[in-house]
Design a protein around this motif. Structure first.
Motif, mmCIF file in Angstrom:
data_model
loop_
_atom_site.group_PDB
_atom_site.id
_atom_site.type_symbol
_atom_site.label_atom_id
_atom_site.label_comp_id
_atom_site.label_asym_id
_atom_site.label_seq_id
_atom_site.Cartn_x
_atom_site.Cartn_y
_atom_site.Cartn_z
ATOM 1 N N LEU A 19 0.832 -1.211 0.000
ATOM 2 C CA LEU A 19 0.000 0.000 0.000
ATOM 3 C C LEU A 19 0.864 1.257 0.000
ATOM 4 N N ALA A 20 1.943 1.236 0.777
ATOM 5 C CA ALA A 20 2.840 2.392 0.821
ATOM 6 C C ALA A 20 3.527 2.602 -0.524
ATOM 7 N N ALA A 21 3.905 1.513 -1.164
ATOM 8 C CA ALA A 21 4.561 1.609 -2.474
ATOM 9 C C ALA A 21 3.623 2.221 -3.503
ATOM 10 N N ARG A 22 2.376 1.793 -3.497
ATOM 11 C CA ARG A 22 1.407 2.293 -4.471
ATOM 12 C C ARG A 22 1.029 3.742 -4.174
ATOM 13 N N PHE A 29 9.666 -0.621 -8.907
ATOM 14 C CA PHE A 29 11.125 -0.762 -8.932
ATOM 15 C C PHE A 29 11.797 0.339 -8.116
ATOM 16 N N GLU A 30 11.378 1.581 -8.315
ATOM 17 C CA GLU A 30 11.981 2.706 -7.593
ATOM 18 C C GLU A 30 11.727 2.600 -6.091
ATOM 19 N N ILE A 37 14.422 -3.304 -0.839
ATOM 20 C CA ILE A 37 13.579 -4.495 -0.940
ATOM 21 C C ILE A 37 13.841 -5.117 -2.308
ATOM 22 N N PRO A 38 14.234 -6.386 -2.358
ATOM 23 C CA PRO A 38 14.408 -7.023 -3.663
ATOM 24 C C PRO A 38 13.075 -7.043 -4.418
ATOM 25 N N THR A 39 13.097 -6.640 -5.683
ATOM 26 C CA THR A 39 11.842 -6.582 -6.443
ATOM 27 C C THR A 39 11.214 -7.957 -6.575
ATOM 28 N N SER A 40 12.033 -8.998 -6.668
ATOM 29 C CA SER A 40 11.473 -10.347 -6.780
ATOM 30 C C SER A 40 10.692 -10.706 -5.517
ATOM 31 N N THR A 41 11.189 -10.302 -4.362
ATOM 32 C CA THR A 41 10.510 -10.566 -3.094
ATOM 33 C C THR A 41 9.210 -9.774 -3.019
ATOM 34 N N PHE A 42 9.261 -8.527 -3.470
ATOM 35 C CA PHE A 42 8.073 -7.670 -3.478
ATOM 36 C C PHE A 42 6.965 -8.297 -4.334
#
Length: 71
Positions: A19-22, A29-30, A37-42
């Motif tokens: 939610l914070a990322a969005r 990615f940014e 945070i690894p993008t694959s994990t996200f």
């Protein structure tokens, strides 16, 4: 040299991170880069949460359909 793993995050923590990322206005990615945070994990956490939220209908019996061949 030992690799030190990050502590596991709960689904609730991942939900808050997503939610914070969005809400940040940044691309995923940014946001991941800025917060280490690894993008694959996200994306794995995002897929897991989406799968948990999806209600799957019960499996129905397979219907026997006869296909007709059109000349």
């Amino acid at each position: 040299m030992m690799n030190k793993r990050a502590p596991r995050r709960s689904d609730e923590e991942w939900h808050q991170i997503i939610l914070a990322a969005r809400a940040s206005g940044l691309s995923d990615f940014e946001y991941c880069r800025d917060n280490s945070i690894p993008t694959s994990t996200f994306y794995r956490a995002l897929a897991r949460l989406r799968q948990q939220a999806c209600e799957l209908p019960a499996r129905s019996e397979r219907l026997e359909c006869k296909q007709e061949v059109v000349p």
